[in-house]
Design an enzyme around this catalytic site. Sequence first.
Site, PDB file in Angstrom:
ATOM      1  N   ASP A 219       1.108   8.758  30.945  1.00  0.00           N
ATOM      2  CA  ASP A 219      -0.307   8.433  30.890  1.00  0.00           C
ATOM      3  C   ASP A 219      -0.449   6.990  31.378  1.00  0.00           C
ATOM      4  O   ASP A 219       0.533   6.251  31.429  1.00  0.00           O
ATOM      5  CB  ASP A 219      -0.808   8.583  29.453  1.00  0.00           C
ATOM      6  CG  ASP A 219      -2.296   8.326  29.322  1.00  0.00           C
ATOM      7  OD1 ASP A 219      -3.028   8.642  30.283  1.00  0.00           O
ATOM      8  OD2 ASP A 219      -2.723   7.786  28.292  1.00  0.00           O
TER       9      ASP A 219
ATOM     10  N   THR B 136      -3.551   4.421  30.842  1.00  0.00           N
ATOM     11  CA  THR B 136      -4.175   3.436  29.968  1.00  0.00           C
ATOM     12  C   THR B 136      -3.495   3.417  28.598  1.00  0.00           C
ATOM     13  O   THR B 136      -3.398   4.436  27.935  1.00  0.00           O
ATOM     14  CB  THR B 136      -5.672   3.740  29.787  1.00  0.00           C
ATOM     15  OG1 THR B 136      -6.264   3.876  31.074  1.00  0.00           O
ATOM     16  CG2 THR B 136      -6.358   2.642  29.015  1.00  0.00           C
TER      17      THR B 136
ATOM     18  N   ARG C 129      -7.077  -3.957  42.154  1.00  0.00           N
ATOM     19  CA  ARG C 129      -8.114  -2.947  42.365  1.00  0.00           C
ATOM     20  C   ARG C 129      -9.282  -3.672  43.028  1.00  0.00           C
ATOM     21  O   ARG C 129      -9.844  -4.615  42.444  1.00  0.00           O
ATOM     22  CB  ARG C 129      -8.537  -2.335  41.031  1.00  0.00           C
ATOM     23  CG  ARG C 129      -9.767  -1.445  41.122  1.00  0.00           C
ATOM     24  CD  ARG C 129      -9.439  -0.072  41.649  1.00  0.00           C
ATOM     25  NE  ARG C 129     -10.645   0.675  41.891  1.00  0.00           N
ATOM     26  CZ  ARG C 129     -11.328   1.340  40.961  1.00  0.00           C
ATOM     27  NH1 ARG C 129     -10.936   1.327  39.713  1.00  0.00           N
ATOM     28  NH2 ARG C 129     -12.404   2.021  41.285  1.00  0.00           N
TER      29      ARG C 129
ATOM     30  N   ASP D 270      -8.114   8.566  33.877  1.00  0.00           N
ATOM     31  CA  ASP D 270      -8.854   7.516  34.580  1.00  0.00           C
ATOM     32  C   ASP D 270      -9.128   7.944  36.019  1.00  0.00           C
ATOM     33  O   ASP D 270      -8.640   8.968  36.492  1.00  0.00           O
ATOM     34  CB  ASP D 270      -8.045   6.222  34.552  1.00  0.00           C
ATOM     35  CG  ASP D 270      -8.939   4.990  34.631  1.00  0.00           C
ATOM     36  OD1 ASP D 270     -10.113   5.144  34.993  1.00  0.00           O
ATOM     37  OD2 ASP D 270      -8.453   3.885  34.350  1.00  0.00           O
TER      38      ASP D 270
ATOM     39  N   ASP E 225      -0.319   8.303  24.729  1.00  0.00           N
ATOM     40  CA  ASP E 225      -0.732   7.692  23.465  1.00  0.00           C
ATOM     41  C   ASP E 225      -2.046   8.233  22.922  1.00  0.00           C
ATOM     42  O   ASP E 225      -2.529   7.743  21.906  1.00  0.00           O
ATOM     43  CB  ASP E 225      -0.852   6.175  23.635  1.00  0.00           C
ATOM     44  CG  ASP E 225      -1.997   5.787  24.568  1.00  0.00           C
ATOM     45  OD1 ASP E 225      -2.371   6.626  25.407  1.00  0.00           O
ATOM     46  OD2 ASP E 225      -2.505   4.663  24.447  1.00  0.00           O
TER      47      ASP E 225
ATOM     48  N   ALA F  28      -5.050  11.502  21.993  1.00  0.00           N
ATOM     49  CA  ALA F  28      -5.183  12.892  21.540  1.00  0.00           C
ATOM     50  C   ALA F  28      -5.236  13.847  22.723  1.00  0.00           C
ATOM     51  O   ALA F  28      -4.847  15.011  22.603  1.00  0.00           O
ATOM     52  CB  ALA F  28      -6.445  13.031  20.694  1.00  0.00           C
ATOM     53  N   ASN F  29      -5.717  13.354  23.878  1.00  0.00           N
ATOM     54  CA  ASN F  29      -5.792  14.218  25.056  1.00  0.00           C
ATOM     55  C   ASN F  29      -4.415  14.552  25.618  1.00  0.00           C
ATOM     56  O   ASN F  29      -4.284  15.424  26.473  1.00  0.00           O
ATOM     57  CB  ASN F  29      -6.640  13.548  26.143  1.00  0.00           C
ATOM     58  CG  ASN F  29      -6.027  12.246  26.628  1.00  0.00           C
ATOM     59  OD1 ASN F  29      -5.564  11.433  25.835  1.00  0.00           O
ATOM     60  ND2 ASN F  29      -6.003  12.048  27.929  1.00  0.00           N
ATOM     61  N   ASP F  30      -3.387  13.861  25.160  1.00  0.00           N
ATOM     62  CA  ASP F  30      -2.025  14.123  25.634  1.00  0.00           C
ATOM     63  C   ASP F  30      -1.277  15.116  24.750  1.00  0.00           C
ATOM     64  O   ASP F  30      -0.121  15.446  25.042  1.00  0.00           O
ATOM     65  CB  ASP F  30      -1.224  12.811  25.692  1.00  0.00           C
ATOM     66  CG  ASP F  30      -1.840  11.795  26.630  1.00  0.00           C
ATOM     67  OD1 ASP F  30      -2.259  12.199  27.730  1.00  0.00           O
ATOM     68  OD2 ASP F  30      -1.900  10.608  26.279  1.00  0.00           O
TER      69      ASP F  30
END
Length: 1140
Positions: free
Chosen positions: A425, A427, A612, A678, A802, A804-806
Amino acid sequence: MEKGDLKILNKGEEEEMELQGYRLCRWRLALVGFGVFCTGGFLLLLLYWMPQWCVKSTCTRTTARDAEVVLLRSTIRYFTFHSTKYYWNNEIHALWYVGVIHSIKPCSLSSPVRRLFFGVNEIAVKVPSVFKLLIKEVLNPFYIFQLFSVILWSADEYYYYAVAIVFMSVISIATSLYTIKKQYIMLHDMVAAHSVVRVSVCRANNEIEEILSTDLVPGDVMVIPRNGTIMPCDAVLISGTCIVNESMLTGESVPVTKTNLPNPASGQQGEVDDAYNTEEHKRHTLFCGTNVIQTRFYTGELVKAVVICTGFSTAKGQLVRSILYPKPTDFKLYRDAYLFLLCLVAVAGIGFIYSIVLSILNKVPAKTIIIESLDIITITVPPALPAAMTAGIVYAQRRLKHIGIFCISPQRINLCGQINLVCFDKTGTLTEDGLDLWGVQRVENGSFHQSEENAYKENLVKSPFVACMPPCHSLTKIDGQLSGDPLDLKMFEATGWILEEATEEETSLHNRIMPTVVRPPKQLLPPEPVLSAEQDMELYEISSVYEIGIVRQFPFSSALQRMSIVARVLGEKRMDAYMKGAPEAVASLCKKETVPENFAEVLESYTREGFRVIALAHRRLEAKLTWHKVQNIGRDHIESNMEFLGLIIMQNKLKAETPGVLQDLHKANIRTVMVTGDNMLTAISVARDCGMIPPEDKIIIADALHPHDGQAAKITWRYLGHSGGARIEVARASCQDEPKTQEMYHFAMNGKSFAVIAEHFPDMLQKLVLHGTVFARMAPDQKTQLIETLQGVDYFVGMCGDGANDCGALKRAHGGISLSELEASVASPFTSRTPNISCVPSLIREGRAALITSFCVFKFMALYSIIQYISVTLLYSILSNLGDFQFLFIDIAIILLIVFTMSLNPAWKELVSRRPPSGLISGPLLFSVLTQILICLSFQTITFLWVRQQPWYTTWTPLTDVCNLSSNQNLSDHNDTEIDEHNIQNFENTSLFYVSSFQYLIVAIVFSKGKPFRQPSYKNWPFVLSVVSLYFFLLFIMFHPVKGIDEFLEFCSNSFIFPLYVFNFISVFTSFIFQGVIDLRAHKCLSWLCCPYKKAPKARYMHLAQELSVDPDWPPKPTTTTEAKPRPDNCSSYQIMIGS
């Protein structure tokens, strides 16, 4: 799809299933019951282990419609599989997945009927009782075999080792039950939080009813409260707007504005407007588990949303399902171990038959025949093997805990030793949270100014550049605090301006015309100039009251790579358009004379350093454009003929440890992939910055579109240059002129493109993941799908995240490690207290050490079984056996001590490019084991025959003490008779005991591997101390017999010991020589003997890489489009078309 009476469910999806209907058959049930009775319950155990056999042996086939039982535990009308209901639909004669509605029209079914159909709105994680978990655990085939062995040993009065095995088994079962129960409780607590709340629902005649969230059903109209809530279901907004934190889904703690569905169905719009699609209407959908922070409504209207799906059908439910029911992870080591055990069972079968025949010929009593013939099975297949194999894993788990990595699934440690690809991941994992403004570089009169640190300066307030930064964003205020995209937030803060939004009271009394206003603080405003009436006000002539109102916003589009707004300065008649986005996209829409000539070089200098870069542009709109016209005009008209204003340089700071860790992984030939929620450009910039994508490599962005307007799904390929900026001409030339073998390229795509490719280009997806490095805007289920795709081409995949989406991806990966102790740690096998990725190499190193330890222990235990099998088989030929205390000494003092100390070797200090073997069935390993077996067999057989050829040898008879020990002359007749009955004290027994004992020690040393995956064995002082102590103890009792020890172990005379020592010395020398040759040369020799021609790679990804290396159309050129259109000649699922 139907094949006779076979049904296929979820075709093409992750949980595709074949369903066969069955009816219970009484006569088959009776026959199975009789078989269970005759086998003493063993048949029932077998049917428990093989549910397929159970159904087929007790039922007869029938159609799915008339089925009483299916292989998925069904009832007649519906069945539940993995917390999902499937109903039988009589109209279409097929099973129907229940859970989601695809229309927002008012539902004709009443709420109670819908509740009966869709079920309760809950994500129930049932915590099984300890008794159920215990029954499931002890019915494991290995524990059943251990129980059989313990009963057999007890019948043979071999209590001591039986007690030791029972003790180890009890500890193992208790530990396993505690771990499983703890995981269920943690997941239950995570899901139960905020799962039941009170909600308001609109009923007939606009009546508001308060109900529990568990009573919600699809089709209900839910009222979203003003102060926000945790969404208990998935719902689509039909009125009002909401600000939502979707960190549970995206991992990015960035508030997202959700608007109501455009032209919601009111019964007059026709069927088209009624259709709901999750992907298309994502910006209007409130997902279960996400936090609604704030709502906004207009002219007194409530904020309403139609419930789309509930329970396990929601976004959160799907995430929990992926944790509860992960696809089983296959590992070659365990498959090979079972195959090897089957070979040992076959060997045991030969010994079983041999002992029975030999005993019958010698008229041995029936009880002795049964015990000794069954005992040879427990010798050949060691019941202590599970405990021995677990030792290395337990030690590795302890070492991981010492460095701050906690493990809830110890069996995954071995899998981590094979990892050759790690997904990260972004971020919070690779980078710190958020972006920082590094500086700005303005453009005036078609040329760049020098870069400046920030725009918070009085002399810049007048500039169009600064006027573009404050309004061009998607920010909002929540409880008085600015919230939104980190990039927008940093840009706005850099200006020092102030944002003012309409209050709730204002929006409730007025319509949507109330604009958001931005203005600079008074201290930044210059003194008011004296103006003549004729002067035309320009943007840089700012009055003391200076405000910019945002009239219309065109949101950021990842496909267009830009966003824009239409704004009006207070008191001005004409409006302005401001745009920001990717520099290449913005520059292409600007007047050529306003873009500096050195634009590409300046951009490249920044992007090479990993910054960026955002570009700004401005345009003064025509006076004829009124407010109403602006609301209906297309963005293409606004976003054209702009003036280039300059660049904003942002820095997404990497964590200090990130570049070094990624470099270590690359040196170890471990691929790294970024999978993030992201946006694409930020992810690519970070990938460049951290070294995941080297500066000289190309990036190919795959933009895929769903089929529409009769056109097939297609992929367009966009090349980013070496620096991360897009200079198509340069990239196009190099891709045509350079030799193909020298090209290094990386694919990047977003979640939307990934979904299209997975659905319409499944064959291409596997090719893309071979070089896919950046996957942006990925939803949780897409992250899991990516992990499965990588595993489908035989990668061993690690995942580090790190959020919950992972969770789903962490659970599905071979080795998932969470950097958070919150939701992600519930699903992740590993959790690190160190909040950076330095834990990843440590986990892989420990995994490799544990894997090599497992190989060493398995080989040692296999050799221990074979050595003891050889000894017992030779002694059976003279109706003898090893004594109980001889067995005890070997099994506990030698085997268990050696096993538990040889597993203590810590991991090697650094990752090497080699990986340990993944399976036991490999040439060098089998050759090593077979060679040691032959050496042990040879020396035991020679010893056995040599003893029988000696002049002092006396054949045993029931009335003769062949050892002729003077100490035995005073023994009672009872004791003499007992010794004679068992025939333990004889020359063959003593000689084979000594030879075999030394062989156990030799094999332990030979198989205890060190570098490059473990520290050398000589640094494992418990192992060295154990081996040396046992070796000298055996030598001592050989050359200096102790009466008490000889009687305890039932040894014979030691007059022939010195020749045995010579045999042992030669055996040690032979074992070491052969193993050394195998370690150095066996792999090359066996490869040359068995495969003189070039062998095709076993791994699917290597095979695909070989195919693509000779494919002239790969990678796709920037002038091509790939369409999902079959070709007649080869029926391919796609074809390459040359674009303009």
